[in-house]
Design an enzyme around this catalytic site. Structure first.
Site, PDB file in Angstrom:
ATOM      1  CD  GLU A  82      -8.346   3.543   3.308  1.00 40.31           C
ATOM      2  OE1 GLU A  82      -7.704   2.964   2.397  1.00 40.31           O
ATOM      3  OE2 GLU A  82      -8.011   3.504   4.503  1.00 40.31           O
ATOM      4  CD  GLU A 132      -2.484   1.477   2.578  1.00 42.26           C
ATOM      5  OE1 GLU A 132      -2.518   0.588   3.439  1.00 42.26           O
ATOM      6  OE2 GLU A 132      -2.908   2.633   2.769  1.00 42.26           O
ATOM      7  CG  HIS A 170      -4.407   5.787   3.803  1.00 41.19           C
ATOM      8  ND1 HIS A 170      -3.728   5.018   4.712  1.00 41.19           N
ATOM      9  CD2 HIS A 170      -4.225   7.083   4.176  1.00 41.19           C
ATOM     10  CE1 HIS A 170      -3.156   5.805   5.612  1.00 41.19           C
ATOM     11  NE2 HIS A 170      -3.443   7.063   5.314  1.00 41.19           N
TER      12      HIS A 170
HETATM   13 ZN   LIG Z   1      -3.539   2.885   4.816  1.00 37.62          ZN
END
Ligand SMILES: [Zn+2]
Length: 178
Positions: A140, A24, A77
């Site tokens: 996200e 990530e 993210h």
């Molecule tokens: Zn994260």
């Protein structure tokens, strides 16, 4: 003049979610560097909380946001889940922050244009949302634990950055949101 703080999540010893050959922290940095390039190219100054694969505390990320005359803070993210079918994007802001909520709505509207599954706008007490004295959003961008979405994400970093840029510009403008 606006100054945007972009925060690529995780880094260094903290990879964030790990799945399907992806870390990530690398995707977050890739999207963030592209976003910096796009915003800078349209005359909007940007600072990244990290520009390389380095350890960075949550406190240090907030310090960057609070020590500069920033107009907004965006933490980038990608998601992970034990359920490999989980997918889609979600946008977080701090409960009770009207400027944060407006920014979340603007970014959400633009990310939806990418055609991914929508998990909506959510509120959370995340550290970087709670301790930044700026309109703050955590995006996200998708689940790297979903094989299909992981493939999509790694080949669409620029598209994701473009949508985030349009959302930021919309959030900064005075135009009413739908
Ligand atoms: Zn994260």
């Amino acid at each position: 003049m606006s100054l945007i703080i972009i925060d690529p999540g995780h880094g260094g010893a903290d990879p964030g979610a790990v799945a399907n050959g992806l870390l990530e922290k690398d995707l977050n940095l890739g999207i963030s560097l592209k976003l910096k390039e796009l915003l800078t190219g349209s005359g909007i100054p940007v600072r990244l909380t990290r520009e390389s694969d380095q350890d960075l505390s949550l406190e240090a990320r907030c310090d960057t946001a609070n020590n500069w005359p920033a107009d907004l803070f965006l933490s980038v993210h990608c998601n992970g889940s034990p359920d490999p079918l989980a997918q889609g994007l979600e946008i977080f802001c701090h409960p009770g922050s009207a400027p944060g909520t407006r920014l979340a709505r603007a970014i959400h509207q633009e990310l939806l244009q990418l055609g991914r599954r929508d998990r909506g706008i959510k509120t959370a007490e995340f550290y970087v949302l709670k301790h930044t004295r700026r309109p703050a959003v955590l995006a996200e961008c998708g689940f790297i634990t979903n094989p299909g979405e992981a493939d999509w994400l790694k080949s669409h970093l620029a598209e994701m950055a473009g949508a985030l840029m349009r959302g930021i510009k919309k959030g900064l403008s005075a135009e009413p949101l739908n």
